[in-house]
Motif scaffolding. Structure first.
Motif, short mmCIF file in Angstrom:
data_model
loop_
_atom_site.label_atom_id
_atom_site.label_comp_id
_atom_site.label_asym_id
_atom_site.label_seq_id
_atom_site.Cartn_x
_atom_site.Cartn_y
_atom_site.Cartn_z
N VAL A 1 17.57 31.31 -19.36
CA VAL A 1 18.44 31.61 -18.21
C VAL A 1 18.36 30.49 -17.19
CG1 VAL A 1 18.79 33.18 -16.27
CG2 VAL A 1 18.35 34.10 -18.55
N LYS A 2 17.15 29.96 -16.99
CA LYS A 2 16.97 28.88 -16.01
C LYS A 2 17.84 27.66 -16.36
CE LYS A 2 13.40 26.05 -13.79
NZ LYS A 2 14.19 24.80 -13.84
N GLN A 3 17.85 27.28 -17.65
CA GLN A 3 18.66 26.13 -18.04
C GLN A 3 20.14 26.35 -17.76
OE1 GLN A 3 18.43 24.36 -21.86
NE2 GLN A 3 16.47 23.37 -21.49
N VAL A 4 20.61 27.54 -18.07
CA VAL A 4 22.03 27.84 -17.88
C VAL A 4 22.39 27.82 -16.39
CG1 VAL A 4 23.84 29.57 -18.18
CG2 VAL A 4 22.19 29.17 -20.02
N VAL A 5 21.59 28.50 -15.59
CA VAL A 5 21.88 28.59 -14.15
C VAL A 5 21.73 27.23 -13.48
CG1 VAL A 5 21.18 29.65 -11.98
CG2 VAL A 5 21.20 31.01 -14.08
N ASP A 6 20.71 26.45 -13.90
CA ASP A 6 20.50 25.13 -13.29
C ASP A 6 21.69 24.20 -13.53
OD1 ASP A 6 18.10 25.94 -12.36
OD2 ASP A 6 16.87 24.77 -13.75
N CYS A 7 22.38 24.40 -14.67
CA CYS A 7 23.56 23.57 -14.95
C CYS A 7 24.79 24.06 -14.20
CB CYS A 7 23.84 23.56 -16.45
SG CYS A 7 22.74 22.47 -17.37
N LYS A 8 24.90 25.38 -14.08
CA LYS A 8 26.07 25.93 -13.40
C LYS A 8 25.92 25.88 -11.88
CE LYS A 8 28.02 26.86 -17.29
NZ LYS A 8 29.17 26.03 -17.75
N LEU A 9 24.68 26.00 -11.39
CA LEU A 9 24.41 25.98 -9.96
C LEU A 9 23.32 24.95 -9.67
CD1 LEU A 9 24.34 29.83 -9.29
CD2 LEU A 9 26.24 28.27 -8.82
N GLY B 1 9.55 24.72 -27.00
CA GLY B 1 8.97 25.89 -27.66
C GLY B 1 10.03 26.79 -28.27
N SER B 2 11.22 26.75 -27.75
CA SER B 2 12.39 27.38 -28.37
C SER B 2 13.45 26.29 -28.53
CB SER B 2 12.95 28.52 -27.51
OG SER B 2 14.20 28.95 -28.01
N VAL B 3 13.91 26.08 -29.75
CA VAL B 3 14.83 24.98 -30.02
C VAL B 3 16.14 25.15 -29.28
CG1 VAL B 3 15.93 26.00 -32.06
CG2 VAL B 3 15.69 23.51 -31.89
N THR B 4 16.45 26.38 -28.82
CA THR B 4 17.68 26.58 -28.05
C THR B 4 17.66 25.78 -26.75
OG1 THR B 4 16.72 28.57 -27.03
CG2 THR B 4 18.09 28.88 -28.98
N LEU B 5 16.46 25.51 -26.22
CA LEU B 5 16.34 24.76 -24.97
C LEU B 5 16.70 23.29 -25.16
CD1 LEU B 5 13.01 26.32 -23.63
CD2 LEU B 5 15.35 26.91 -22.99
N ASN B 6 16.80 22.83 -26.42
CA ASN B 6 17.18 21.45 -26.69
C ASN B 6 18.68 21.27 -26.88
OD1 ASN B 6 14.17 21.54 -28.07
ND2 ASN B 6 14.66 19.54 -27.19
N LEU B 7 19.41 22.37 -26.99
CA LEU B 7 20.84 22.26 -27.19
C LEU B 7 21.49 21.61 -25.97
CD1 LEU B 7 21.63 25.72 -28.85
CD2 LEU B 7 20.96 23.57 -29.93
N PRO B 8 22.55 20.82 -26.17
CA PRO B 8 23.15 20.07 -25.05
C PRO B 8 23.56 20.97 -23.90
CG PRO B 8 24.60 20.11 -26.99
CD PRO B 8 23.27 20.60 -27.43
N PRO B 9 22.96 20.81 -22.73
CA PRO B 9 23.22 21.72 -21.61
C PRO B 9 24.63 21.63 -21.05
CG PRO B 9 21.85 19.87 -20.92
CD PRO B 9 21.96 19.78 -22.41
#
Length: 485
Positions: free
Chosen positions: A185-193, A329-337
Motif C-alpha cells: 500500500v505504501k508504494q502505491v500511495v507514495d506514487c499517487k500522493l 521480500g515480496s517481488v510485487t514491490l519490484n514491479l514498475p511503480p
C-alpha cells in the motif's frame, strides 16, 4: 494461502488418560467424544455448527460434502500458495540462482515425504483407535498414548508443543501479512500522493482499524466468501506478476550461482516457510470421496505438490533473474511503480492478504480461547471476552510486525523457527512413535536423518535470521536507495 504448518483445532480439550497396550476402540471413541464436548451457550450454536474446516488458516468448504480428486487438488494447491511464493526470488538472493533452483526441489521432496508420513500415521491411529478424523495435534497425542510405554506420559506434552508451534506459526503468518499489506500500500500511495512523508509504521497504524474489524468475524460461513475473493485476487496478481518477470530477462551469467554459506540458511528458512501446507493434508484427505487416491506416486498429494513446487521454482528463478540483488521480500514491490497495471497488482495482492488475515488468526484463537473462556460466566461476558482476546492477538501481531518491518527477514525467521518444526521435525518423530517397535532399521535411519536436517534448519536458520535482523537494524541509519515512481 499460507499456511500453515496448522490444522483443524479441537475446542476445549481435557486431559486424556493413557491407553492400554492394546487400546480398546470403545474407550478411544468415548475419549474422543469427551474431548470434543464443550458446553455451547445460547447465541453461540451457529458459530460452532459452521459449515467448513479451517486448516492453516485456510477455509475448506462444507465439511459434510465429499470432494472429488480435482477439487481436493485445487484445495491443496490453494493451501500451499500464499505470500511464500512471492518471497522465493528473495530466497534465491540468499542462495544464488542455480544453488537455490537445485536445492528447492530437494527441500520440496523432504516436506512432501513428511506429509506422507503424517497421513500414514493418521491412518494407522484411526484403525488402531477405531475413530474417524484426527487433526495434527491429535495424531501427535494418540501416537504417544498408544506408543512405547515409557513415552505415554509425554502425550499431553506432545499435544501442547504441537499446539504451541501451530499458534506461533499462524501468528507469524499474521505478522508477515501486516508487513506485506503495509509495504504494498505504501508504494502505491507514495506514487499517487508523493511527498506524504508517511513511513511504513504509519501505514501499519492506518491498517490497524480495518484489520481489527475483519478479525472480529468469528463465523467461518461469513469468512468463506472473503477467502474465495482472496484466492481470485491472488491468482490474478501472480499471473500479472509473471507478465512482468518474463519481459527483458537478463542473462543468467549476470547472477551468481552461489552466494555464501552465511546467507544460505536464510534461503532454507524462506523455502520451508513456503511449503507450509502440511496442516491442510489431513482434513483434505478426510473429505475426499476416494481417499485412497490421495496417496501413491501419482496421487493427489504428489500431483498438487509437484505443481506447487514448479510454481515456486518458476517465480523464484525468473524473479531473481529479472531483479537480481535488488529484489524485495515480496517481488510485487519490484514491479514498475509508474505502471498502472503494476500498481493494480499490488492493490490486488494487498486486498487478498487482508481478506485472509482473519482466517490466519482463527487457528491461534481456537487453540487459546477455550482455555480462557471458563473465566467468564455469562454469555455476554464470553462474547465480549472473545472479541477482546482477538483484538489482543491483532495488537501482538502489529507490535511484532512494527518491530521487524522487513518481509524477507520475517518470512525467513518464521520458516526457520516454526515451519521447520511442524513440517520436518515432528512428522518423523510421530512416525517412529506410532509404528514402534515394528519400524525397520532403514526407517529409523531415514527418520533420524530428516530430524537432524530439520533441527539444523531450526537452529542455524533461526540464528542466521536473527543475525540478519540485527544487521538490518544496525544499518538502519545508512542511506537507502531512493524510491522513484
Amino acid at each position: 494461502m499460507e499456511s500453515v504448518e496448522g490444522c483443524v483445532m479441537p475446542r476445549g480439550t481435557t486431559e486424556h488418560q493413557p491407553l492400554l497396550t492394546e487400546p480398546d476402540p470403545e474407550l478411544a471413541r468415548s475419549q474422543m467424544s469427551r474431548d470434543r464436548e464443550e458446553p455451547v451457550s445460547e447465541g453461540e450454536e451457529d458459530e460452532h455448527d459452521e459449515s467448513g474446516l479451517t486448516a492453516s488458516g485456510h477455509h475448506i468448504d462444507d465439511a459434510h460434502q465429499q470432494t472429488t480428486n480435482c477439487e481436493t487438488l485445487i484445495h491443496l494447491i490453494k493451501g500451499n500458495i500464499g505470500t511464500g511464493i512471492l518471497a522465493m526470488p528473495d530466497g534465491l538472493k540468499n542462495s544464488g540462482l542455480y544453488t537455490g533452483t537445485a536445492l528447492l526441489p530437494v527441500i520440496a521432496v523432504i516436506c512432501i515425504h513428511c506429509m506422507h508420513m503424517l497421513v500414514r500415521c493418521a491412518h494407522e491411529l484411526k484403525e488402531r483407535l477405531g475413530v474417524s478424523g484426527l487433526d495434527y495435534a491429535e495424531v501427535g497425542y494418540h501416537a504417544f498414548t498408544t506408543g512405547p510405554a515409557p513415552l505415554r506420559r509425554l502425550a499431553p506434552v506432545a499435544r501442547a508443543v504441537l499446539n504451541s508451534f501451530l499458534t506461533i506459526t499462524q501468528l507469524g503468518f499474521c505478522c508477515v501479512y501486516v508487513v506485506f499489506i503495509a509495504a504494498n500500500v505504501k508504494q502505491v500511495v507514495d506514487c499517487k500522493l508523493p511527498g506524504n512523508d508517511i513511513d511504513i509504521h504509519g501505514y501499519m497504524a492506518i491498517l490497524l482499524i480495518p484489520l481489527l474489524a475483519i478479525s472480529m468475524i468469528r463465523s467461518l460461513k461469513v469468512l468463506a466468501p472473503f477467502s474465495l475473493i482472496s484466492n481470485v485476487f491472488l491468482g490474478l496478481g501472480i499471473a500479472i506478476t509473471f507478465h512482468y518477470l518474463l519481459q527483458d530477462i537478463p542473462s543468467s551469467y549476470d547472477r551468481p550461482e552461489f552466494k555464501s554459506w552465511k546467507q544460505l540458511p536464510l534461503f532454507v528458512g524462506t523455502s520451508i516457510y513456503a511449503f507450509e501446507g502440511i496442516g491442510v493434508v489431513l482434513p483434505l484427505e478426510r473429505k475426499m470421496t476416494t481417499p485412497e487416491d490421495f496417496r501413491g506416486c501419482n496421487g493427489v498429494l504428489n500431483t498438487a505438490m509437484i505443481l506447487v513446487t514448479c510454481g515456486y521454482i518458476a517465480v523464484g528463478f525468473f524473479g531473481y533473474l529479472k531483479y537480481g540483488d535488488a529484489v524485495h521480500g515480496s517481488v510485487t514491490l519490484n514491479l514498475p511503480p509508474s505502471d498502472n497495471l503494476a500498481q493494480l497488482v499490488k492493490i490486488l495482492m494487498a486486498v487478498a492478504i487482508y481478506l485472509t488475515y482473519s482466517l490466519m488468526l482463527y487457528v491461534p484463537s481456537e487453540i487459546m480461547w477455550p482455555h480462557l473462556r471458563t473465566r467468564f460466566h455469562s454469555n455476554r461476558a464470553k462474547r465480549v471476552g472473545e472479541y477482546a482476546f482477538r483484538a489482543f492477538l491483532v495488537l501482538i501481531t502489529f507490535i511484532l510486525a512494527a518491530a521487524i518491518p522487513n518481509i524477507g527477514l520475517f518470512i525467513s525467521l518464521v520458516g526457520a523457527m516454526s515451519s521447520s518444526t511442524l513440517a520436518i521435525i515432528f512428522p518423523p518423530i510421530i512416525e517412529l512413535v506410532t509404528f514402534w517397535p515394528r519400524v525397520s532399521k532403514l526407517t529409523i535411519i531415514k527418520c533420524f536423518t530428516i530430524m537432524i536436517f530439520g533441527t539444523l534448519c531450526f537452529v542455524i536458520g533461526s540464528y542466521a535470521s536473527i543475525m540478519a535482523i540485527v544487521e538490518y537494524f544496525q544499518s538502519a541509519d545508512e542511506p537507502k536507495p531512493e524510491f522513484i515512481c
